[in-house]
Structures are given as C-alpha cells and as structure tokens.
Design a protein around this motif. Sequence first.
Motif, PDB file in Angstrom:
ATOM      1  N   GLU A 102      37.091  16.117 -32.864  1.00 20.37           N
ATOM      2  CA  GLU A 102      36.226  15.481 -33.866  1.00 20.37           C
ATOM      3  C   GLU A 102      34.872  15.063 -33.296  1.00 20.37           C
ATOM      4  O   GLU A 102      34.025  14.553 -34.022  1.00 20.37           O
ATOM      5  N   GLY A 103      34.693  15.266 -31.974  1.00 19.58           N
ATOM      6  CA  GLY A 103      33.417  14.968 -31.356  1.00 19.58           C
ATOM      7  C   GLY A 103      33.047  13.507 -31.366  1.00 19.58           C
ATOM      8  O   GLY A 103      32.051  13.121 -31.991  1.00 19.58           O
ATOM      9  N   PRO A 104      33.831  12.640 -30.687  1.00 19.08           N
ATOM     10  CA  PRO A 104      33.518  11.204 -30.684  1.00 19.08           C
ATOM     11  C   PRO A 104      32.168  10.914 -30.037  1.00 19.08           C
ATOM     12  O   PRO A 104      31.721  11.651 -29.155  1.00 19.08           O
ATOM     13  N   VAL A 105      31.528   9.848 -30.487  1.00 22.18           N
ATOM     14  CA  VAL A 105      30.248   9.435 -29.903  1.00 22.18           C
ATOM     15  C   VAL A 105      30.482   8.940 -28.485  1.00 22.18           C
ATOM     16  O   VAL A 105      31.608   8.699 -28.059  1.00 22.18           O
ATOM     17  N   GLU A 106      29.398   8.770 -27.745  1.00 17.66           N
ATOM     18  CA  GLU A 106      29.477   8.467 -26.314  1.00 17.66           C
ATOM     19  C   GLU A 106      30.366   7.259 -26.015  1.00 17.66           C
ATOM     20  O   GLU A 106      31.214   7.309 -25.125  1.00 17.66           O
ATOM     21  N   MET A 107      30.200   6.181 -26.764  1.00 17.24           N
ATOM     22  CA  MET A 107      30.967   4.972 -26.471  1.00 17.24           C
ATOM     23  C   MET A 107      32.453   5.118 -26.806  1.00 17.24           C
ATOM     24  O   MET A 107      33.263   4.298 -26.387  1.00 17.24           O
ATOM     25  N   ASP A 108      32.790   6.137 -27.575  1.00 17.98           N
ATOM     26  CA  ASP A 108      34.195   6.338 -27.946  1.00 17.98           C
ATOM     27  C   ASP A 108      34.859   7.466 -27.152  1.00 17.98           C
ATOM     28  O   ASP A 108      36.011   7.809 -27.416  1.00 17.98           O
ATOM     29  N   ARG A 109      34.147   8.056 -26.211  1.00 19.27           N
ATOM     30  CA  ARG A 109      34.705   9.159 -25.416  1.00 19.27           C
ATOM     31  C   ARG A 109      35.891   8.691 -24.573  1.00 19.27           C
ATOM     32  O   ARG A 109      35.957   7.532 -24.155  1.00 19.27           O
ATOM     33  N   ILE A 110      36.787   9.606 -24.328  1.00 18.26           N
ATOM     34  CA  ILE A 110      37.882   9.361 -23.400  1.00 18.26           C
ATOM     35  C   ILE A 110      37.525  10.048 -22.095  1.00 18.26           C
ATOM     36  O   ILE A 110      37.453  11.284 -22.026  1.00 18.26           O
ATOM     37  N   ARG A 111      37.268   9.295 -21.046  1.00 17.17           N
ATOM     38  CA  ARG A 111      36.958   9.893 -19.759  1.00 17.17           C
ATOM     39  C   ARG A 111      38.263  10.276 -19.051  1.00 17.17           C
ATOM     40  O   ARG A 111      39.320   9.699 -19.304  1.00 17.17           O
ATOM     41  N   VAL A 112      38.157  11.251 -18.141  1.00 17.32           N
ATOM     42  CA  VAL A 112      39.354  11.841 -17.538  1.00 17.32           C
ATOM     43  C   VAL A 112      39.299  11.714 -16.013  1.00 17.32           C
ATOM     44  O   VAL A 112      38.326  12.151 -15.381  1.00 17.32           O
ATOM     45  N   LEU A 113      40.340  11.115 -15.450  1.00 20.46           N
ATOM     46  CA  LEU A 113      40.472  10.988 -14.001  1.00 20.46           C
ATOM     47  C   LEU A 113      41.217  12.215 -13.483  1.00 20.46           C
ATOM     48  O   LEU A 113      42.363  12.458 -13.846  1.00 20.46           O
ATOM     49  N   PHE A 114      40.549  12.991 -12.638  1.00 17.07           N
ATOM     50  CA  PHE A 114      41.135  14.241 -12.150  1.00 17.07           C
ATOM     51  C   PHE A 114      42.000  13.998 -10.915  1.00 17.07           C
ATOM     52  O   PHE A 114      41.959  12.923 -10.302  1.00 17.07           O
ATOM     53  N   PRO A 115      42.833  14.992 -10.532  1.00 15.25           N
ATOM     54  CA  PRO A 115      43.840  14.781  -9.473  1.00 15.25           C
ATOM     55  C   PRO A 115      43.298  14.212  -8.168  1.00 15.25           C
ATOM     56  O   PRO A 115      43.927  13.336  -7.566  1.00 15.25           O
ATOM     57  N   ASP A 116      42.149  14.690  -7.699  1.00 19.51           N
ATOM     58  CA  ASP A 116      41.639  14.185  -6.412  1.00 19.51           C
ATOM     59  C   ASP A 116      41.263  12.717  -6.489  1.00 19.51           C
ATOM     60  O   ASP A 116      41.434  11.973  -5.513  1.00 19.51           O
ATOM     61  N   GLU A 117      40.736  12.296  -7.614  1.00 19.18           N
ATOM     62  CA  GLU A 117      40.371  10.890  -7.769  1.00 19.18           C
ATOM     63  C   GLU A 117      41.608  10.024  -8.022  1.00 19.18           C
ATOM     64  O   GLU A 117      41.587   8.812  -7.756  1.00 19.18           O
TER      65      GLU A 117
END
Length: 297
Positions: free
Chosen positions: A223-238
């Motif tokens: 649905e293309g959430p706005v910047e403040m509603d984005r879900i950020r993703v922590l990748f395996p190395d982090e």
Amino acid sequence: MRKSILIFLIINIAIIGFLVHSVWTLITLLFVDGSEDAISRAELPAPNSALVSERPQLIPKIIHQTYKNSSIPEVWQEAQQSCIDLHSDYEYKLWTDKSSREFIAAEYPWFLETFDAYEFPIQRADSIRYFVLAHFGGIYIDLDDGCNRRLDPLLSYPAWVRRTVPTGISNDAMGSVPRHKFFLRVIDALPRYDRSWILPYITVMGSTGPLFLSVMWRHYNSEGPVEMDRIRVLFPDEYNHHPWSFFTHHLGNSWHQNDVQLILWLAKHWIFVTFVGFVVGFTVIFGIYWVYRHIIS
C-alpha cells in the motif's frame, strides 16, 4: 477447436488462476527481501559511539519478553540477563500466561475468545507480543535471543522487524512506537487468520507466527506507507554473528513438534518441491483431459 474442449481449457485456466491468486502473497515472499527498507550498517552508530545520543529516540525504552511463568529455564537465563544488564535504564516487562490473559481481558476484550481458544500455547505467546507493542511500544525479544550491545540505535525507527532466510520476516525481535499502524493492523487481523492447517507447525506459523507476520508485512508494504509509517528491516549481519551485531542467538524452538522436520525439509528444497508440484498439477490436468476425450465424450 471443438467448443467442449475450449470450455474445458477455460475452466482449467480459471482454476489455475484462482489458485495462483490465492497464494500470490506467499509467492512474492520468495522474491521480495525488504532491502529497500533495510537498516543499513552505514547508518547505525557503532557500539558506544557518541553519535547514539544525537539520534532521535522514538520507541520507548521498554523490553518485552514472554514465558508461561516467571521461572525462566536455565538455558535462557544468560540471554535474558544480558538484555537486562545492558539496559538498566529500560523498563523490563515479562509477560506470563497469567498477566498476558489479564492484559487482553482488560484492554482488548474483543480478542479474548480467540486468545483462549488457541490450540497451542505458542499462539498466545505470539499474539501477546503484537498487542503489547501496539499498546505500549518498545522492543520485543524472544528469550533465546541475548543482547550483544545496547539497543538504543534501534529506538530511532518508528517500527522495525528482522529479516529471515530464505524468505519473510521473523517475530522474535521487533520494535515499535505505540499505536503504529502496522501493529494495529496485525492485531486486528489475528482473528481472521485463526485457522487450523492440520500440521501444528503450519497452523502456528500461518495463524500467529512469522509466516502470518510476513504476509501482513507484504500486504502493508504493497500500500506504500509514508515515511513515518515504514517498517524498517534488520538484516542478518546486523542481527547476529558479528561483534557489532545487536543480538546473540541461543538454543530455542521449544514449541516445535515432530512435523517441523518435514516443513524444514520442504523449505530447504522449495524449488524442487515447486517443480514437482507443477509437474503433478499438469499431469492431473492432462489425465482429466484424456479421460474426457476418450471415455466421456
């Protein structure tokens, strides 16, 4: 082409189209890795860096964990204590079976019937983590995840989840501000996904576990959430494996039953399984067509 053959082909194409549409979100999970929302290692301050204090902290300093009671098994005590020791300025909430049910009954009574009816305890442990993040905000951490460094840099994102391999996201480590749109949508969807899929592992994964959360993540992002509603993703190395990673992983999977070995094998060989599925499907269609041509017509 005879009219009856054309009708036969149209019906089969419609059936195949319906089946593909029904599992399209699952298919896309095989190819969408969330890299566009990745928390880049370049943007994360190093452990003990002075830059940490300069970043805005959106997520409240709360650590949530769950267990059936307050007597944590010895195998997880070191991991639990590592998170407590590194975050003495955080509020720590351990959600037991009793306190979880009391919380749902008091704050979300519309979900209590579903909560009580879950067949497997892990489904209640899964669901409560979504509710407390939606309600209080903070960071949820499974008991088999220890803390390798302070989590302060992760407080700067309105919401984040962890990427898993080969596909989707996990629900073992997550963070959110209170009332984030994604987690509000997750808790609202839980009753609709309360279905039995015969095998316990699939039932748990699809009703409350990482597969359920991954499907919700795909729907939300589409649905293309706005910047403040984005879900950020922590990748395996982090997440793990390095001195600068946030977590360490310990022995877990206490809820797995015998069916998990089959599911893990299917996940490891999904390309082969998909190929066999198509071969079997087209063989069945050809068989039906042959019967229709030589026996029925």
